[in-house]
Design a protein around this motif. Structure first.
Motif, PDB file in Angstrom:
ATOM      1  N   ILE A 191      52.290  34.007  30.534  1.00  0.00           N
ATOM      2  CA  ILE A 191      51.041  34.092  31.297  1.00  0.00           C
ATOM      3  C   ILE A 191      50.952  35.433  32.014  1.00  0.00           C
ATOM      4  O   ILE A 191      49.891  36.076  32.030  1.00  0.00           O
ATOM      5  N   LEU A 192      52.063  35.884  32.602  1.00  0.00           N
ATOM      6  CA  LEU A 192      52.072  37.189  33.264  1.00  0.00           C
ATOM      7  C   LEU A 192      51.784  38.316  32.273  1.00  0.00           C
ATOM      8  O   LEU A 192      51.057  39.264  32.592  1.00  0.00           O
ATOM      9  N   LEU A 193      52.348  38.213  31.074  1.00  0.00           N
ATOM     10  CA  LEU A 193      52.064  39.216  30.041  1.00  0.00           C
ATOM     11  C   LEU A 193      50.594  39.209  29.655  1.00  0.00           C
ATOM     12  O   LEU A 193      49.984  40.268  29.471  1.00  0.00           O
ATOM     13  N   LEU A 194      50.039  38.037  29.527  1.00  0.00           N
ATOM     14  CA  LEU A 194      48.623  37.930  29.172  1.00  0.00           C
ATOM     15  C   LEU A 194      47.740  38.544  30.253  1.00  0.00           C
ATOM     16  O   LEU A 194      46.785  39.270  29.949  1.00  0.00           O
ATOM     17  N   LEU A 206      44.396  43.023  31.944  1.00  0.00           N
ATOM     18  CA  LEU A 206      43.978  43.971  32.979  1.00  0.00           C
ATOM     19  C   LEU A 206      43.930  45.413  32.486  1.00  0.00           C
ATOM     20  O   LEU A 206      43.289  46.254  33.115  1.00  0.00           O
ATOM     21  N   THR A 207      44.586  45.706  31.381  1.00  0.00           N
ATOM     22  CA  THR A 207      44.523  47.078  30.870  1.00  0.00           C
ATOM     23  C   THR A 207      43.132  47.426  30.352  1.00  0.00           C
ATOM     24  O   THR A 207      42.833  48.598  30.164  1.00  0.00           O
ATOM     25  N   TRP A 208      42.306  46.436  30.143  1.00  0.00           N
ATOM     26  CA  TRP A 208      40.936  46.689  29.687  1.00  0.00           C
ATOM     27  C   TRP A 208      40.026  47.130  30.832  1.00  0.00           C
ATOM     28  O   TRP A 208      38.892  47.541  30.604  1.00  0.00           O
ATOM     29  N   PHE A 209      40.517  47.023  32.062  1.00  0.00           N
ATOM     30  CA  PHE A 209      39.740  47.425  33.232  1.00  0.00           C
ATOM     31  C   PHE A 209      40.315  48.730  33.777  1.00  0.00           C
ATOM     32  O   PHE A 209      41.395  48.739  34.375  1.00  0.00           O
ATOM     33  N   PRO A 210      39.605  49.836  33.591  1.00  0.00           N
ATOM     34  CA  PRO A 210      40.162  51.136  33.995  1.00  0.00           C
ATOM     35  C   PRO A 210      40.246  51.330  35.507  1.00  0.00           C
ATOM     36  O   PRO A 210      40.950  52.215  35.971  1.00  0.00           O
ATOM     37  N   PRO A 239      48.766  43.354  43.924  1.00  0.00           N
ATOM     38  CA  PRO A 239      49.909  42.789  43.215  1.00  0.00           C
ATOM     39  C   PRO A 239      50.142  43.417  41.845  1.00  0.00           C
ATOM     40  O   PRO A 239      51.042  43.018  41.117  1.00  0.00           O
ATOM     41  N   PHE A 240      49.329  44.409  41.498  1.00  0.00           N
ATOM     42  CA  PHE A 240      49.406  44.984  40.151  1.00  0.00           C
ATOM     43  C   PHE A 240      50.699  45.763  39.927  1.00  0.00           C
ATOM     44  O   PHE A 240      51.220  45.790  38.815  1.00  0.00           O
ATOM     45  N   TYR A 241      51.216  46.384  40.975  1.00  0.00           N
ATOM     46  CA  TYR A 241      52.464  47.124  40.842  1.00  0.00           C
ATOM     47  C   TYR A 241      53.608  46.182  40.476  1.00  0.00           C
ATOM     48  O   TYR A 241      54.401  46.470  39.585  1.00  0.00           O
ATOM     49  N   SER A 242      53.675  45.055  41.163  1.00  0.00           N
ATOM     50  CA  SER A 242      54.728  44.075  40.860  1.00  0.00           C
ATOM     51  C   SER A 242      54.563  43.512  39.458  1.00  0.00           C
ATOM     52  O   SER A 242      55.548  43.313  38.741  1.00  0.00           O
ATOM     53  N   LEU A 243      53.328  43.258  39.075  1.00  0.00           N
ATOM     54  CA  LEU A 243      53.072  42.732  37.735  1.00  0.00           C
ATOM     55  C   LEU A 243      53.521  43.720  36.663  1.00  0.00           C
ATOM     56  O   LEU A 243      54.163  43.336  35.682  1.00  0.00           O
ATOM     57  N   SER A 244      53.229  44.990  36.864  1.00  0.00           N
ATOM     58  CA  SER A 244      53.644  45.980  35.870  1.00  0.00           C
ATOM     59  C   SER A 244      55.157  46.173  35.870  1.00  0.00           C
ATOM     60  O   SER A 244      55.756  46.388  34.817  1.00  0.00           O
ATOM     61  N   ARG A 245      55.798  46.073  37.030  1.00  0.00           N
ATOM     62  CA  ARG A 245      57.261  46.203  37.091  1.00  0.00           C
ATOM     63  C   ARG A 245      57.957  45.044  36.379  1.00  0.00           C
ATOM     64  O   ARG A 245      59.038  45.212  35.832  1.00  0.00           O
TER      65      ARG A 245
END
Length: 91
Positions: free
Chosen positions: A21-24, A29-33, A41-47
């Motif tokens: 789910i986190l990968l999805l 979110l990469t579709w939103f520039p 929380p995006f930094y934690s998600l990408s880490r």
């Protein structure tokens, strides 16, 4: 003994489902520039998700400027989940 293995396998499958789910979310979110990947929380998600996704970036080249390597990551994760589920059911 069998109950502990069942608990172990079901916990691992639960972890993999949450990670999927986190990968999805990460790939969506990469579709939103406008997403600021350096803010929470995006930094934690990408880490959490980038090390796994980076394993596949060199394997599959981008097609028409679109990175399709996460598809390979999703397929591998689903296969692992299926194998673990089958092992857990047989024990």
């Amino acid at each position: 003994m069998s109950n502990s293995f069942t608990l172990l396998f079901s916990s691992f499958i639960g972890f993999l489902q949450i990670y999927l789910i986190l990968l999805l979310i990460r790939v969506s979110l990469t579709w939103f520039p406008n997403v600021n990947w350096y803010g929470q929380p995006f930094y934690s998600l990408s880490r959490i998700t980038d090390p796994y996704l980076k394993m596949f970036r060199g394997i599959v080249p981008p097609l028409i400027g679109i990175d399709i390597s996460p598809i390979l990551g999703f397929i591998l994760l689903q296969c692992i989940m299926q194998i673990v589920s089958n092992i857990g059911l047989s024990s």
